[in-house]
Design an enzyme around this catalytic site. Structure first.
Site, PDB file in Angstrom:
ATOM      1  N   LYS A  82       0.850  -1.205   0.000  1.00 30.19           N
ATOM      2  CA  LYS A  82       0.000   0.000   0.000  1.00 30.19           C
ATOM      3  C   LYS A  82       0.880   1.247   0.000  1.00 30.19           C
ATOM      4  O   LYS A  82       2.085   1.156   0.250  1.00 30.19           O
ATOM      5  CB  LYS A  82      -0.912  -0.023   1.227  1.00 30.19           C
ATOM      6  CG  LYS A  82      -0.165   0.043   2.554  1.00 30.19           C
ATOM      7  CD  LYS A  82      -1.075  -0.174   3.749  1.00 30.19           C
ATOM      8  CE  LYS A  82      -0.260  -0.242   5.027  1.00 30.19           C
ATOM      9  NZ  LYS A  82      -1.069  -0.641   6.189  1.00 30.19           N
ATOM     10  N   ARG A  99     -10.278  -0.067  15.587  1.00 31.83           N
ATOM     11  CA  ARG A  99     -10.312   0.758  14.390  1.00 31.83           C
ATOM     12  C   ARG A  99     -11.314   0.125  13.433  1.00 31.83           C
ATOM     13  O   ARG A  99     -12.394   0.634  13.236  1.00 31.83           O
ATOM     14  CB  ARG A  99      -8.912   0.793  13.757  1.00 31.83           C
ATOM     15  CG  ARG A  99      -8.318   2.147  13.640  1.00 31.83           C
ATOM     16  CD  ARG A  99      -6.876   2.125  13.166  1.00 31.83           C
ATOM     17  NE  ARG A  99      -6.468   0.918  12.427  1.00 31.83           N
ATOM     18  CZ  ARG A  99      -5.290   0.757  11.862  1.00 31.83           C
ATOM     19  NH1 ARG A  99      -4.378   1.708  11.927  1.00 31.83           N
ATOM     20  NH2 ARG A  99      -4.992  -0.352  11.217  1.00 31.83           N
ATOM     21  N   TYR A 146      16.676  29.824   8.182  1.00 33.29           N
ATOM     22  CA  TYR A 146      15.517  30.539   8.719  1.00 33.29           C
ATOM     23  C   TYR A 146      15.517  30.541  10.243  1.00 33.29           C
ATOM     24  O   TYR A 146      15.863  29.530  10.862  1.00 33.29           O
ATOM     25  CB  TYR A 146      14.217  29.885   8.246  1.00 33.29           C
ATOM     26  CG  TYR A 146      13.891  30.164   6.808  1.00 33.29           C
ATOM     27  CD1 TYR A 146      13.584  31.450   6.383  1.00 33.29           C
ATOM     28  CD2 TYR A 146      13.874  29.130   5.875  1.00 33.29           C
ATOM     29  CE1 TYR A 146      13.277  31.697   5.049  1.00 33.29           C
ATOM     30  CE2 TYR A 146      13.561  29.365   4.550  1.00 33.29           C
ATOM     31  CZ  TYR A 146      13.267  30.649   4.145  1.00 33.29           C
ATOM     32  OH  TYR A 146      12.963  30.894   2.838  1.00 33.29           O
ATOM     33  N   MET A 203      12.464  24.533   2.647  1.00 32.47           N
ATOM     34  CA  MET A 203      11.617  23.801   1.695  1.00 32.47           C
ATOM     35  C   MET A 203      12.431  22.922   0.749  1.00 32.47           C
ATOM     36  O   MET A 203      12.070  21.780   0.484  1.00 32.47           O
ATOM     37  CB  MET A 203      10.754  24.786   0.899  1.00 32.47           C
ATOM     38  CG  MET A 203       9.700  24.096   0.067  1.00 32.47           C
ATOM     39  SD  MET A 203       8.734  25.209  -0.946  1.00 32.47           S
ATOM     40  CE  MET A 203       7.720  26.033   0.256  1.00 32.47           C
TER      41      MET A 203
HETATM   42  C1  LIG Z   1      -0.173  -1.782   6.710  1.00 34.88           C
HETATM   43  C2  LIG Z   1      -0.692  -3.074   7.177  1.00 34.88           C
HETATM   44  C3  LIG Z   1       0.168  -4.142   7.498  1.00 34.88           C
HETATM   45  C4  LIG Z   1       1.678  -4.032   7.470  1.00 34.88           C
HETATM   46  O1  LIG Z   1       2.163  -3.533   8.703  1.00 34.88           O
HETATM   47  P1  LIG Z   1       3.728  -3.380   9.005  1.00 34.88           P
HETATM   48  O2  LIG Z   1       3.792  -2.871  10.390  1.00 34.88           O
HETATM   49  O3  LIG Z   1       4.253  -2.380   8.025  1.00 34.88           O
HETATM   50  O4  LIG Z   1       4.340  -4.715   8.815  1.00 34.88           O
HETATM   51  C5  LIG Z   1      -0.400  -5.352   7.845  1.00 34.88           C
HETATM   52  N1  LIG Z   1      -1.736  -5.504   7.901  1.00 34.88           N
HETATM   53  C6  LIG Z   1      -2.589  -4.505   7.625  1.00 34.88           C
HETATM   54  C7  LIG Z   1      -4.053  -4.726   7.729  1.00 34.88           C
HETATM   55  C8  LIG Z   1      -2.101  -3.257   7.263  1.00 34.88           C
HETATM   56  O5  LIG Z   1      -2.952  -2.270   6.994  1.00 34.88           O
END
Ligand SMILES: *Cc1c(COP(=O)(O)O)cnc(C)c1O
Length: 359
Positions: A40, A135, A256, A304
C-alpha cells in the site's frame, strides 16, 4: 509532461536486491505461512511496480485502493491481491470480481453491500474482527453471525479470519488480542494476523497468511532493535549532493529563524533536500546525515528545498560531495527518531518530485 529530466541531484534509490533479501528474511522467520507483501501507499513510497517485481516470489500483495490493484494486474501480476480495507462502495465489489481480488470485510455496511451486489464470480474474503485495536472489524460477539451471512450469500469463495494488532511492536506485546482471536476462531479456521512486528516476535500468530510491510522495506518495526540486528537491509537510500558551501565565523547563524549559531568558525554544506521533498522539518540540529559516507549532522532549520550539514570534520567535502539523508549506512529509523516520528512516515512521505531510481 516535460521530457527534460531535472538535474537536481536528489534521488531515492530503490535497492531491489535488498527487497528480495528482506523477503527471504520473512520466509526464514515465518516458514509455514504464505506471504502477503503489503505494498500500500505506493509500496511505502518505494514505487509499486518496482517493488512488486522485486518481490515477485511473494504469495500475494496487500493494497489499499483498487487503483493499485489495477496497476498490478495491468503489469501482469496474477498473484492473489487483497484490498486491505475492503470495498468502499458497491462498484468496488464489481471491479474486485472482474480483477479477481480478495477483499477485507470489516463492517456491516460492507457485508450488506456484498449480499446485495450481483457479482460475476465469488470473492475470497478476509473477515476482520476487532480484537482490541478498535479501528476496523466486527465485534467478537458479531463475528459468528457475520461469517454465517458470508457463507449464505453465495458470493464468497474462501474465508480467512483476520485481525490486526495494536501493540505487537511494543513491550506490551499482543496483550489479550491474540488470545481473544484464537478463542473466537478455534483451531481450524484459516487466519491472518501478523504484521512485521508480530511476524518477527510471535510465531504463534503466523497462521495462513502473514502481512509484512515495513520489514520488507528494511526498517525495524521495533524501537529497541535495529533493522541490521534483525537481518534486514534498507530498500531505499535518499541521496543528494552539496550544492554550496558557506564559511561561518563564530557567531554567524544559518538558515531561517537563525536557530543555529556557530560557536566557532566552521564550514557548512548546503544540501539539495528539504521538507518539500519529504524530509522532516521537525528534524532539528544534530539529525544524523552521511557526507561522503562519513557521519555528520544537520545544522539549523530544514527549509523547503535545502538543508545544511556540518562540514567541520570533513575538510575535503565541497560542492558535489554526495550526501545520504537515509538508507544504506544510515538507518531511516535514526532520522525518524531525531524528528519525533517513525520510519513509516518518512518512507511514505517521499515527495513526487523526488525521482525513484532502481538500483
Ligand atoms: C499496513 C498493514 C500491514 C503491514 O504492517 P507493518 O507494520 O508495516 O508490517 C499489515 N496488515 C494490515 C491490515 C495493514 O494495513
Amino acid at each position: 509532461m516535460s521530457r527534460i529530466a531535472s538535474s537536481r541531484p536528489l534521488t531515492a534509490l530503490v535497492h531491489r536486491d535488498a527487497l528480495a533479501h528482506n523477503l527471504r528474511r520473512v520466509r526464514e522467520a515465518a516458514p509455514t505461512a504464505r506471504v502477503l507483501a503489503v505494498v500500500k501507499a505506493n509500496a511505502y513510497g518505494h514505487g509499486l511496480i518496482t517493488v512488486a517485481r522485486a518481490l515477485v516470489e511473494a504469495d500475494g500483495f496487500g493494497v489499499l485502493g483498487l487503483d493499485e490493484a489495477v496497476r498490478l494486474r495491468e503489469a501482469g501480476f496474477a498473484h492473489p491481491i487483497l484490498l486491505l480495507e475492503g470495498p468502499f462502495a458497491a462498484e468496488d465489489l464489481v471491479e474486485a470480481a472482474r480483477l479477481g481480488l480478495a477483499i477485507v470485510v470489516h463492517s456491516e455496511e460492507q457485508l450488506s453491500m456484498l449480499e446485495t451486489t450481483p457479482l460475476t464470480r465469488p470473492l475470497d474474503v478476509f473477515l476482520k474482527v476487532n480484537t482490541g485495536m478498535n479501528r476496523l472489524g466486527f465485534a467478537p460477539e458479531a463475528f459468528a453471525a457475520a461469517r454465517a451471512r458470508l457463507l449464505a450469500s453465495q458470493r464468497v469463495g474462501r474465508i480467512t479470519c483476520m485481525t490486526h494488532f495494536a501493540t505487537a511492536d511494543e513491550p506490551a506485546g499482543l496483550g489479550a488480542q491474540f488470545a481473544r482471536f484464537r478463542a473466537l476462531i478455534g483451531a481450524t479456521m484459516p487466519f491472518s494476523a501478523a504484521n512485521s512486528a508480530a511476524l518477527l516476535r510471535y510465531p504463534e500468530t503466523h497462521g495462513d497468511w502473514v502481512r509484512p510491510g515495513i520489514m520488507l522495506y528494511g526498517a525495524s518495526p521495533f524501537a529497541d532493535v535495529s533493522a541490521a540486528a534483525l537481518g534486514l537491509r534498507p530498500a531505499m537510500s535518499l541521496v543528494s549532493r552539496i550544492i554550496a558551501v558557506q564559511r561561518l565565523r563564530r557567531g554567524d547563524a544559518v538558515g531561517y529563524g537563525a536557530s543555529f549559531v556557530a560557536s566557532d568558525d566552521m564550514r557548512v554544506g548546503i544540501v539539495a533536500c528539504g521538507y518539500a521533498d519529504g524530509y522532516p522539518r521537525h528534524a532539528g540540529t544534530g539529525t544524523p546525515v552521511l557526507v561522503a559516507g562519513q557521519r555528520s549532522r544537520t545544522v539549523g532549520r530544514v527549509s523547503m528545498d535545502m538543508l545544511c550539514v556540518d562540514l567541520t570534520n570533513l575538510p575535503d567535502a565541497g560542492v558535489g560531495t554526495p550526501v545520504t539523508l537515509w538508507g544504506q549506512g544510515l538507518p531511516v529509523e535514526e532520522v525518524a527518531q531525531a524528528a519525533g516520528t517513525i520510519s513509516y512516515e518518512l518512507l511514505t512521505g517521499r515527495a513526487e518530485r523526488v525521482p525513484l531510481v532502481e538500483a
